[in-house]
Write a protein that holds these residues in place. Structure first.
Motif, mmCIF file in Angstrom:
data_model
loop_
_atom_site.group_PDB
_atom_site.id
_atom_site.type_symbol
_atom_site.label_atom_id
_atom_site.label_comp_id
_atom_site.label_asym_id
_atom_site.label_seq_id
_atom_site.Cartn_x
_atom_site.Cartn_y
_atom_site.Cartn_z
ATOM 1 N N LEU A 265 -16.688 -2.434 9.051
ATOM 2 C CA LEU A 265 -15.672 -2.964 8.134
ATOM 3 C C LEU A 265 -15.565 -2.066 6.904
ATOM 4 O O LEU A 265 -14.476 -1.674 6.478
ATOM 5 C CB LEU A 265 -16.077 -4.372 7.717
ATOM 6 C CG LEU A 265 -15.034 -5.240 7.040
ATOM 7 C CD1 LEU A 265 -13.901 -5.534 7.991
ATOM 8 C CD2 LEU A 265 -15.664 -6.546 6.572
ATOM 9 N N PHE A 266 -16.710 -1.696 6.358
ATOM 10 C CA PHE A 266 -16.700 -0.843 5.171
ATOM 11 C C PHE A 266 -16.146 0.535 5.516
ATOM 12 O O PHE A 266 -15.313 1.084 4.799
ATOM 13 C CB PHE A 266 -18.116 -0.721 4.601
ATOM 14 C CG PHE A 266 -18.145 -0.143 3.225
ATOM 15 C CD1 PHE A 266 -18.004 -0.955 2.113
ATOM 16 C CD2 PHE A 266 -18.293 1.217 3.037
ATOM 17 C CE1 PHE A 266 -18.006 -0.419 0.843
ATOM 18 C CE2 PHE A 266 -18.299 1.767 1.765
ATOM 19 C CZ PHE A 266 -18.155 0.936 0.665
ATOM 20 N N GLY A 267 -16.617 1.085 6.652
ATOM 21 C CA GLY A 267 -16.123 2.400 7.074
ATOM 22 C C GLY A 267 -14.616 2.386 7.279
ATOM 23 O O GLY A 267 -13.913 3.309 6.855
ATOM 24 N N GLY A 268 -14.120 1.318 7.905
ATOM 25 C CA GLY A 268 -12.682 1.207 8.125
ATOM 26 C C GLY A 268 -11.923 1.122 6.824
ATOM 27 O O GLY A 268 -10.864 1.735 6.668
ATOM 28 N N SER A 269 -12.492 0.379 5.845
ATOM 29 C CA SER A 269 -11.764 0.233 4.582
ATOM 30 C C SER A 269 -11.747 1.546 3.812
ATOM 31 O O SER A 269 -10.797 1.822 3.082
ATOM 32 C CB SER A 269 -12.362 -0.896 3.746
ATOM 33 O OG SER A 269 -13.523 -0.470 3.107
ATOM 34 N N VAL A 270 -12.776 2.394 3.983
ATOM 35 C CA VAL A 270 -12.753 3.703 3.328
ATOM 36 C C VAL A 270 -11.528 4.488 3.810
ATOM 37 O O VAL A 270 -10.768 5.055 3.017
ATOM 38 C CB VAL A 270 -14.030 4.512 3.631
ATOM 39 C CG1 VAL A 270 -13.903 5.931 3.112
ATOM 40 C CG2 VAL A 270 -15.249 3.848 3.023
ATOM 41 N N ILE A 271 -11.313 4.468 5.122
ATOM 42 C CA ILE A 271 -10.183 5.223 5.678
ATOM 43 C C ILE A 271 -8.855 4.585 5.294
ATOM 44 O O ILE A 271 -7.941 5.262 4.820
ATOM 45 C CB ILE A 271 -10.346 5.318 7.208
ATOM 46 C CG1 ILE A 271 -11.559 6.202 7.494
ATOM 47 C CG2 ILE A 271 -9.084 5.851 7.855
ATOM 48 C CD1 ILE A 271 -11.632 6.803 8.827
ATOM 49 N N ALA A 272 -8.762 3.264 5.456
ATOM 50 C CA ALA A 272 -7.494 2.589 5.155
ATOM 51 C C ALA A 272 -7.123 2.747 3.683
ATOM 52 O O ALA A 272 -5.964 2.989 3.342
ATOM 53 C CB ALA A 272 -7.598 1.113 5.528
ATOM 54 N N GLU A 273 -8.102 2.641 2.791
ATOM 55 C CA GLU A 273 -7.802 2.756 1.364
ATOM 56 C C GLU A 273 -7.307 4.149 1.025
ATOM 57 O O GLU A 273 -6.491 4.333 0.125
ATOM 58 C CB GLU A 273 -9.042 2.407 0.540
ATOM 59 C CG GLU A 273 -9.319 0.924 0.517
ATOM 60 C CD GLU A 273 -10.575 0.584 -0.250
ATOM 61 O OE1 GLU A 273 -11.062 1.451 -0.980
ATOM 62 O OE2 GLU A 273 -11.049 -0.548 -0.109
ATOM 63 N N ASN A 274 -7.815 5.154 1.750
ATOM 64 C CA ASN A 274 -7.340 6.511 1.495
ATOM 65 C C ASN A 274 -5.920 6.711 2.004
ATOM 66 O O ASN A 274 -5.132 7.408 1.363
ATOM 67 C CB ASN A 274 -8.278 7.531 2.132
ATOM 68 C CG ASN A 274 -9.397 7.902 1.195
ATOM 69 O OD1 ASN A 274 -9.187 8.615 0.234
ATOM 70 N ND2 ASN A 274 -10.589 7.370 1.436
ATOM 71 N N ILE A 275 -5.605 6.100 3.136
ATOM 72 C CA ILE A 275 -4.243 6.261 3.659
ATOM 73 C C ILE A 275 -3.240 5.554 2.743
ATOM 74 O O ILE A 275 -2.202 6.100 2.400
ATOM 75 C CB ILE A 275 -4.146 5.671 5.079
ATOM 76 C CG1 ILE A 275 -5.015 6.482 6.029
ATOM 77 C CG2 ILE A 275 -2.703 5.665 5.554
ATOM 78 C CD1 ILE A 275 -5.124 5.874 7.392
ATOM 79 N N PHE A 276 -3.581 4.331 2.336
ATOM 80 C CA PHE A 276 -2.619 3.525 1.593
ATOM 81 C C PHE A 276 -2.812 3.627 0.088
ATOM 82 O O PHE A 276 -2.259 2.819 -0.654
ATOM 83 C CB PHE A 276 -2.717 2.062 2.043
ATOM 84 C CG PHE A 276 -2.322 1.857 3.474
ATOM 85 C CD1 PHE A 276 -0.988 1.732 3.826
ATOM 86 C CD2 PHE A 276 -3.271 1.832 4.474
ATOM 87 C CE1 PHE A 276 -0.612 1.563 5.143
ATOM 88 C CE2 PHE A 276 -2.904 1.662 5.804
ATOM 89 C CZ PHE A 276 -1.573 1.525 6.132
ATOM 90 N N SER A 277 -3.581 4.591 -0.378
ATOM 91 C CA SER A 277 -3.875 4.756 -1.812
ATOM 92 C C SER A 277 -4.256 3.428 -2.446
ATOM 93 O O SER A 277 -3.836 3.112 -3.544
ATOM 94 C CB SER A 277 -2.675 5.338 -2.569
ATOM 95 O OG SER A 277 -2.007 6.268 -1.809
ATOM 96 N N TYR A 278 -5.022 2.648 -1.724
ATOM 97 C CA TYR A 278 -5.423 1.330 -2.211
ATOM 98 C C TYR A 278 -6.617 1.500 -3.147
ATOM 99 O O TYR A 278 -7.613 2.110 -2.772
ATOM 100 C CB TYR A 278 -5.789 0.468 -1.006
ATOM 101 C CG TYR A 278 -5.986 -0.992 -1.294
ATOM 102 C CD1 TYR A 278 -4.905 -1.853 -1.322
ATOM 103 C CD2 TYR A 278 -7.259 -1.492 -1.532
ATOM 104 C CE1 TYR A 278 -5.080 -3.195 -1.582
ATOM 105 C CE2 TYR A 278 -7.436 -2.841 -1.784
ATOM 106 C CZ TYR A 278 -6.343 -3.681 -1.809
ATOM 107 O OH TYR A 278 -6.529 -5.010 -2.065
#
Lengths: 330, 282
Positions: A266-279
């Motif tokens: 979950l944490f690893g996925g959020s690292v990637i998603a946050e980078n894509i969506f500038s979250y």
């Protein structure tokens, strides 16, 4: 570990031993994180300064090294750092110009919303789809869904995030193009709906992988249970609601345990998603700080370890409380 | 469950079918790798007269902001990913095998210690540990391989360890010990051979994960240097052009990566079916 827990029996004692083990693991991860980041070639603050300001005298370099504590051996530095962390001082984030603990606090609030949304979504949907597959194991719908899940497992998170972004936000225009709130908006005036609107795509991206995994595991468990003697017996007695009464509880335990055990992904996925969506969450702060801002980077690393540890601990406690076999100590 | 059961001689030989699938996938992957690895760099040279073209027959995946052919870059990137994935999962499998041998020695404290190390490795999120190792090694291919092998051995080690624990309690192991053979001798001569299939299965099953982590880390800026034609680099470069509607810059390279991952995954599953004694005779 599960069998060891079973042998010890009573859940409370379990928790105690688990905590001790956890403390040793946490301590070891601080050592790993500290020494790995301190052998990094590019992150010595003195060298960064000298490169930016050539012509510093050797005397001044020595003085700076003393000020930053760089003249001490690494072990002494580690001990100082650990003492500070334990007393609540996580250091000062140079890129945010604020204490690390404060930055993590703010960022975590954004991240936890994202991770929880993804977690709940993938949990409910993954379990549901897994139940459908397991209930109709071997039939057409099962084979189709299983194929879909297997394909989903092979799709890289960062690619699916970009595809979501292109399709839902650029082509269809349903969702905003990144960030956690409208550009230039006052954070106090942003409504919860606006925030949720910005949350949907990143959350979908994070849940993409774990959803398929959970569905596949649930399917296997349910298919096993449906083959068992007591289901056959229940069917023979002409019972109704077999799935709900006899099967669901059995497969709920592994599913819930698995969801709590998946905090690392979950944490690893959020690292990637946050980078894509500038979250603006912990994940984007992690990748941004890794190059220049070591105190923040170390802080987030420790925080992520703690986060994963909590998930695993909840999984273990739940397991030993819910599963009567573990409770009895079979 | 409701399959019609054919008489044995009419049933297609399942093992042979799986073997054919394995060989086919292997050939496809090996061809892709050789084409990519031996590719002339001139094929994706910058050409400023051909900037940001949508996909055409000449450029099936379009061109990027420097006019480079995305199809050639993608193939090159895939072969790079496959090389790193293979090396890293090979190294991970070797670590797992060593762990398996140590577990086979039968010392309880060693076993507890190994379990502790596995928990430790799994306790730090892979992405975080990978970034840490990338920072420590100064980024680049070496760092990627070290990082991925150090994060991916646990999965294989768990499988091998489970296998070892089962074998260790067999009678012939006890007999061999009673005949005066040392723990190491028993571990290497009697237990190690049983781990070989698990070693290869584990290696191939970790392969797709290794590739995904490699490209993910590269995408985040902690993997390969920015001038390499890697899928992660291609996708992170494409981010700037997505809002302008140039979806092909990201879509095709990523889809190609997903297909390679799927193929390797299928190869691993088929190998498992063919090699694992428990399922081979189904």
């Amino acid at each position: 570990m599960r069998t060891a827990a079973g042998a010890i029996g009573r859940p409370l004692k379990n928790v105690g031993i688990y905590l001790l083990r956890g403390v040793s693991l946490l301590l070891a991860s601080t050592i790993i994180a500290f020494f790995l980041s301190s052998i990094a070639p590019q992150d010595d603050p003195i060298h960064a300064y000298i490169q930016a300001n050539p012509g510093v005298s050797a005397e001044n370099v020595a003085r700076m090294e003393e000020y930053w504590g760089l003249n001490q051996p690494p072990v002494a530095r580690y001990v100082t750092w650990l003492k500070n962390i334990l007393s609540g001082d996580m250091g000062y984030s140079t890129s945010n110009r604020r204490p690390v603990a404060e930055v993590i606090g703010v960022r975590f609030r954004a991240s936890i919303a994202l991770m929880m949304a993804a977690w709940i979504f993938s949990g409910i949907l993954g379990f549901g789809v897994g139940c459908i597959m397991g209930r109709f194991a071997g039939r057409l719908i099962d084979r189709v869904l299983k194929r879909v899940c297997l394909v989903m497992c092979s799709i890289p998170t960062f690619w699916i995030g970009i595809v979501f972004l292109v399709f839902f936000s650029v082509t269809l225009g349903w969702f905003p193009f990144g960030l956690s709130m409208p550009i230039g908006a006052n954070p106090d005036e942003v409504s919860i709906w606006q925030r949720l609107h910005h949350l949907v795509l990143p959350a979908l991206t994070v849940s993409f992988l774990s959803f398929a995994n959970l569905a596949l595991v649930t399917r296997e468990k349910l298919a096993d249970v449906m083959e068992s003697g007591y289901i056959l017996f229940a069917k023979a007695r002409g019972e109704k609601w077999i799935l709900r009464r006899h099967a669901l509880r059995n497969i709920l335990i592994p599913a819930v345990t698995m969801q709590f055990g998946s905090f690392s992904e979950l944490f690893g996925g959020s690292v990637i998603a946050e980078n894509i969506f500038s979250y603006p969450g912990l994940g984007s702060a992690l990748t941004a700080s890794g190059k220049t801002d070591l105190p923040l980077f170390l802080g987030i690393t420790l925080f992520s370890v703690l986060f994963v540890f909590c998930g695993n601990m909840i999984a273990n406690i739940l397991y030993s409380f819910i599963d009567p076999r573990v409770k009895r100590g079979d | 469950m409701k399959m019609k059961v054919l008489p044995a001689e009419k049933r297609p030989n399942r093992r042979a079918m799986i073997g054919i699938v394995c060989v086919l996938i292997f050939l496809i992957l090996i061809t892709l790798y050789i084409v990519g690895a031996s590719m002339n760099e001139l094929l994706f040279e910058p050409d400023f007269s051909q900037k940001l073209l949508p996909p055409t027959m000449k450029h099936p995946f379009g061109t990027d902001f420097l006019g480079r052919d995305m199809f050639a870059r993608t193939i090159k990137g895939l072969s790079l990913s496959m090389f790193i994935g293979a090396t890293a999962s090979g190294a991970a499998a070797v670590i797992a095998l060593i762990v398996g041998i140590v577990a086979a020695l039968g010392k309880t404290w060693l076993d507890h210690f190994l379990n502790w190390v596995i928990d430790l490795t799994m306790g730090i999120p892979h992405t975080v540990l990978l970034i840490l190792i990338a920072i420590a090694t100064g980024r680049g291919i070496t760092g990627l391989i070290i990082g991925i092998s150090l994060t991916h051995w646990t999965g294989i080690a768990r499988i091998i360890r489970g296998e070892v624990l089962q074998i260790r309690s067999r009678r012939y192991i006890t007999a061999s010990r009673k005949l005066g053979k040392s723990r190491l001798w028993v571990a290497v001569r009697h237990i190690l051979p049983h781990m070989i299939p698990q070693f290869f299965i584990g290696l191939v099953l970790q392969f797709p994960h290794a590739i995904m982590h490699e490209s993910g880390l590269t995408f985040l800026g902690y993997g390969m240097p920015p001038e390499t034609p890697a899928i992660g680099i291609i996708l992170s470069e494409s981010m700037r052009y997505l809002s302008a509607g140039m979806w092909w810059l990201a879509f095709f390279p990523g889809a190609a990566l997903a297909i390679v991952v799927l193929l390797i995954d299928k190869l691993g599953e088929s190998l498992k079916l063919a090699l694992d004694p428990a399922s081979a005779q189904e």
